[in-house]
Design an enzyme around this catalytic site. Sequence first.
Site, PDB file in Angstrom:
ATOM      1  N   LEU A 179     -83.026  22.334  -6.786  1.00 15.55           N
ATOM      2  CA  LEU A 179     -83.660  21.020  -6.946  1.00 15.55           C
ATOM      3  C   LEU A 179     -83.669  20.312  -5.592  1.00 15.55           C
ATOM      4  O   LEU A 179     -82.701  20.380  -4.839  1.00 15.55           O
ATOM      5  CB  LEU A 179     -82.888  20.173  -7.961  1.00 15.55           C
ATOM      6  CG  LEU A 179     -82.807  20.738  -9.381  1.00 15.55           C
ATOM      7  CD1 LEU A 179     -82.041  19.773 -10.286  1.00 15.55           C
ATOM      8  CD2 LEU A 179     -84.191  21.014  -9.943  1.00 15.55           C
TER       9      LEU A 179
ATOM     10  N   SER B  29     -85.711  16.695  -3.565  1.00 12.97           N
ATOM     11  CA  SER B  29     -86.717  15.626  -3.611  1.00 12.97           C
ATOM     12  C   SER B  29     -88.038  16.131  -3.043  1.00 12.97           C
ATOM     13  O   SER B  29     -89.108  15.683  -3.441  1.00 12.97           O
ATOM     14  CB  SER B  29     -86.233  14.417  -2.813  1.00 12.97           C
ATOM     15  OG  SER B  29     -84.956  14.021  -3.273  1.00 12.97           O
TER      16      SER B  29
ATOM     17  N   GLU C 260     -73.701  21.304  -1.843  1.00  7.64           N
ATOM     18  CA  GLU C 260     -73.720  22.578  -1.112  1.00  7.64           C
ATOM     19  C   GLU C 260     -75.150  23.000  -0.784  1.00  7.64           C
ATOM     20  O   GLU C 260     -75.363  23.873   0.040  1.00  7.64           O
ATOM     21  CB  GLU C 260     -73.010  23.659  -1.939  1.00  7.64           C
ATOM     22  CG  GLU C 260     -71.519  23.410  -2.060  1.00  7.64           C
ATOM     23  CD  GLU C 260     -70.796  24.486  -2.847  1.00  7.64           C
ATOM     24  OE1 GLU C 260     -71.482  25.331  -3.485  1.00  7.64           O
ATOM     25  OE2 GLU C 260     -69.551  24.476  -2.841  1.00  7.64           O
ATOM     26  N   LYS C 261     -76.110  22.377  -1.441  1.00  8.33           N
ATOM     27  CA  LYS C 261     -77.529  22.634  -1.139  1.00  8.33           C
ATOM     28  C   LYS C 261     -77.789  22.532   0.371  1.00  8.33           C
ATOM     29  O   LYS C 261     -78.535  23.322   0.942  1.00  8.33           O
ATOM     30  CB  LYS C 261     -78.375  21.618  -1.908  1.00  8.33           C
ATOM     31  CG  LYS C 261     -79.753  21.330  -1.371  1.00  8.33           C
ATOM     32  CD  LYS C 261     -80.743  22.274  -1.947  1.00  8.33           C
ATOM     33  CE  LYS C 261     -82.109  22.182  -1.298  1.00  8.33           C
ATOM     34  NZ  LYS C 261     -82.524  20.854  -0.882  1.00  8.33           N
ATOM     35  N   ASP C 262     -77.160  21.528   0.998  1.00  4.44           N
ATOM     36  CA  ASP C 262     -77.294  21.329   2.449  1.00  4.44           C
ATOM     37  C   ASP C 262     -76.009  21.841   3.101  1.00  4.44           C
ATOM     38  O   ASP C 262     -75.160  21.066   3.525  1.00  4.44           O
ATOM     39  CB  ASP C 262     -77.531  19.847   2.751  1.00  4.44           C
ATOM     40  CG  ASP C 262     -78.809  19.341   2.107  1.00  4.44           C
ATOM     41  OD1 ASP C 262     -79.859  19.407   2.738  1.00  4.44           O
ATOM     42  OD2 ASP C 262     -78.751  18.893   0.933  1.00  4.44           O
TER      43      ASP C 262
ATOM     44  N   HIS D   8     -78.651  15.341  -7.528  1.00  3.72           N
ATOM     45  CA  HIS D   8     -77.944  14.112  -7.146  1.00  3.72           C
ATOM     46  C   HIS D   8     -77.030  13.650  -8.284  1.00  3.72           C
ATOM     47  O   HIS D   8     -75.894  13.235  -8.058  1.00  3.72           O
ATOM     48  CB  HIS D   8     -78.939  12.991  -6.843  1.00  3.72           C
ATOM     49  CG  HIS D   8     -79.876  13.258  -5.701  1.00  3.72           C
ATOM     50  ND1 HIS D   8     -81.224  13.459  -5.879  1.00  3.72           N
ATOM     51  CD2 HIS D   8     -79.663  13.339  -4.365  1.00  3.72           C
ATOM     52  CE1 HIS D   8     -81.804  13.643  -4.699  1.00  3.72           C
ATOM     53  NE2 HIS D   8     -80.887  13.588  -3.761  1.00  3.72           N
TER      54      HIS D   8
ATOM     55  N   GLY E 196     -82.335   8.919  -2.031  1.00  2.00           N
ATOM     56  CA  GLY E 196     -83.137   8.496  -3.176  1.00  2.00           C
ATOM     57  C   GLY E 196     -84.044   9.606  -3.690  1.00  2.00           C
ATOM     58  O   GLY E 196     -83.833  10.779  -3.396  1.00  2.00           O
TER      59      GLY E 196
ATOM     60  N   LEU F 250     -84.170  10.516  -6.777  1.00  2.00           N
ATOM     61  CA  LEU F 250     -83.047  11.233  -7.374  1.00  2.00           C
ATOM     62  C   LEU F 250     -83.495  12.249  -8.413  1.00  2.00           C
ATOM     63  O   LEU F 250     -84.453  12.031  -9.149  1.00  2.00           O
ATOM     64  CB  LEU F 250     -82.075  10.233  -8.006  1.00  2.00           C
ATOM     65  CG  LEU F 250     -81.504   9.189  -7.036  1.00  2.00           C
ATOM     66  CD1 LEU F 250     -80.532   8.263  -7.769  1.00  2.00           C
ATOM     67  CD2 LEU F 250     -80.814   9.849  -5.841  1.00  2.00           C
ATOM     68  N   HIS F 251     -82.763  13.359  -8.457  1.00  2.00           N
ATOM     69  CA  HIS F 251     -82.979  14.413  -9.457  1.00  2.00           C
ATOM     70  C   HIS F 251     -81.614  14.831  -9.989  1.00  2.00           C
ATOM     71  O   HIS F 251     -80.577  14.259  -9.598  1.00  2.00           O
ATOM     72  CB  HIS F 251     -83.763  15.577  -8.849  1.00  2.00           C
ATOM     73  CG  HIS F 251     -83.176  16.080  -7.554  1.00  2.00           C
ATOM     74  ND1 HIS F 251     -81.925  16.644  -7.471  1.00  2.00           N
ATOM     75  CD2 HIS F 251     -83.656  16.074  -6.280  1.00  2.00           C
ATOM     76  CE1 HIS F 251     -81.664  16.993  -6.228  1.00  2.00           C
ATOM     77  NE2 HIS F 251     -82.698  16.641  -5.476  1.00  2.00           N
TER      78      HIS F 251
HETATM   79  P1  AMP Z   1     -80.698  13.926  -0.140  1.00  2.00           P
HETATM   80  O1  AMP Z   1     -81.115  12.787  -1.000  1.00  2.00           O
HETATM   81  O2  AMP Z   1     -81.661  15.054  -0.120  1.00  2.00           O
HETATM   82  O3  AMP Z   1     -80.237  13.494   1.225  1.00  2.00           O
HETATM   83  O4  AMP Z   1     -79.403  14.531  -0.826  1.00  2.00           O
HETATM   84  C1  AMP Z   1     -78.298  13.715  -1.097  1.00  2.00           C
HETATM   85  C2  AMP Z   1     -77.136  14.581  -1.484  1.00  2.00           C
HETATM   86  O5  AMP Z   1     -77.482  15.332  -2.647  1.00  2.00           O
HETATM   87  C3  AMP Z   1     -76.769  15.609  -0.405  1.00  2.00           C
HETATM   88  O6  AMP Z   1     -75.367  15.725  -0.348  1.00  2.00           O
HETATM   89  C4  AMP Z   1     -77.416  16.861  -0.921  1.00  2.00           C
HETATM   90  O7  AMP Z   1     -76.766  18.033  -0.477  1.00  2.00           O
HETATM   91  C5  AMP Z   1     -77.250  16.698  -2.407  1.00  2.00           C
HETATM   92  N1  AMP Z   1     -78.224  17.515  -3.133  1.00  2.00           N
HETATM   93  C6  AMP Z   1     -79.565  17.530  -2.980  1.00  2.00           C
HETATM   94  N2  AMP Z   1     -80.132  18.462  -3.775  1.00  2.00           N
HETATM   95  C7  AMP Z   1     -79.108  19.075  -4.427  1.00  2.00           C
HETATM   96  C8  AMP Z   1     -79.025  20.132  -5.379  1.00  2.00           C
HETATM   97  N3  AMP Z   1     -80.095  20.775  -5.808  1.00  2.00           N
HETATM   98  N4  AMP Z   1     -77.806  20.486  -5.824  1.00  2.00           N
HETATM   99  C9  AMP Z   1     -76.687  19.856  -5.379  1.00  2.00           C
HETATM  100  N5  AMP Z   1     -76.695  18.847  -4.484  1.00  2.00           N
HETATM  101  C10 AMP Z   1     -77.881  18.462  -4.017  1.00  2.00           C
END
Ligand code: AMP
Length: 279
Positions: A184, A186, A148-150, A37, A31, A33-34
């Site tokens: 980006l 959260s 790919e961020k993670d 996501h 969540g 979200l940006h």
């Molecule tokens: P999170 O909500 O942080 O667990 O992220 C959920 C999914 O969004 C994960 O697969 C993250 O790698 C992806 N994500 C988060 N930030 C970015 C970003 N800046 N660019 C691409 N994918 C992202």
Amino acid sequence: MQIIRDIATLHRAIDALKLGRKSVALVPTMGALHNGHLSLVRMARRVADHVVVSIFVNPTQFGPNEDFDAYPRDEGRDAALLVDAGTALLWAPAVDVMYPDGHRTHIEVAELGAEYCGAARPGHFDGVATVVAKLFNQVRPDVAIFGEKDWQQLAIIRRMARDLDFAIDILGAPIARDSDGLALSSRNAYLTKDQRAAAAAFPAALQAAAQAIAAGEDVERSLARAEAAIVAGGFDSIDYVALADADSLERLTEFRAPARLLAAARIGKTRLIDNLAVS
Ligand code: AMP
């Protein structure tokens, strides 16, 4: 968009989405979200008939002194964004639905989860692998999309899917960045105005190191220079800046493709991660 919070209703809804051999893509999130996501949701729409997004702030992937309680939560705003992005179903279970009393099973992807973020956050990737395996069994998607961020997380999920024979295509989506290059996240919401301005030094230093390594400069020296630049830019400490094999995550002291520059650094109380291809 359906918003579902219990497993029995989810199973019925997924069965309905799959009628007529329609495909389902899953985008797991926590969540807040940006646009990063939402870029995953757009990719999901391109590759499948229906998009399912999960929002679950997973307690088992946070350490005892981490930001589980403070993690930003705004389901109303997130749901509106997901409707606009064309999401069919939002899976938003409560913690006791995901982990009912007596839950005892965990998944560990050995070695891949030990270094880098795993070293700074013991148990983090076991929490991630376990909840993603559960999400896969709950949603039964044809495709799942991760950012790919993670990068380490993506490598671990790919390995888990292969090792456990999940018949799910795992796709990686490129990192979405702000105009100054900051990935980006959260967690960027935690940054003060000054910290946010300083944070651009992080991707800039990694970019310079990736270029230097690709141009044949000494790996250790390039990594040390990146660390110095990140601290000079206003960060308080570095968790790691490392060159790794892009798939096995083995640490590299000499450049060979495919390689990835991986990094985590702290500014104030906020821990930021980033990574870049070196080619
Ligand atoms: P999170 O909500 O942080 O667990 O992220 C959920 C999914 O969004 C994960 O697969 C993250 O790698 C992806 N994500 C988060 N930030 C970015 C970003 N800046 N660019 C691409 N994918 C992202």
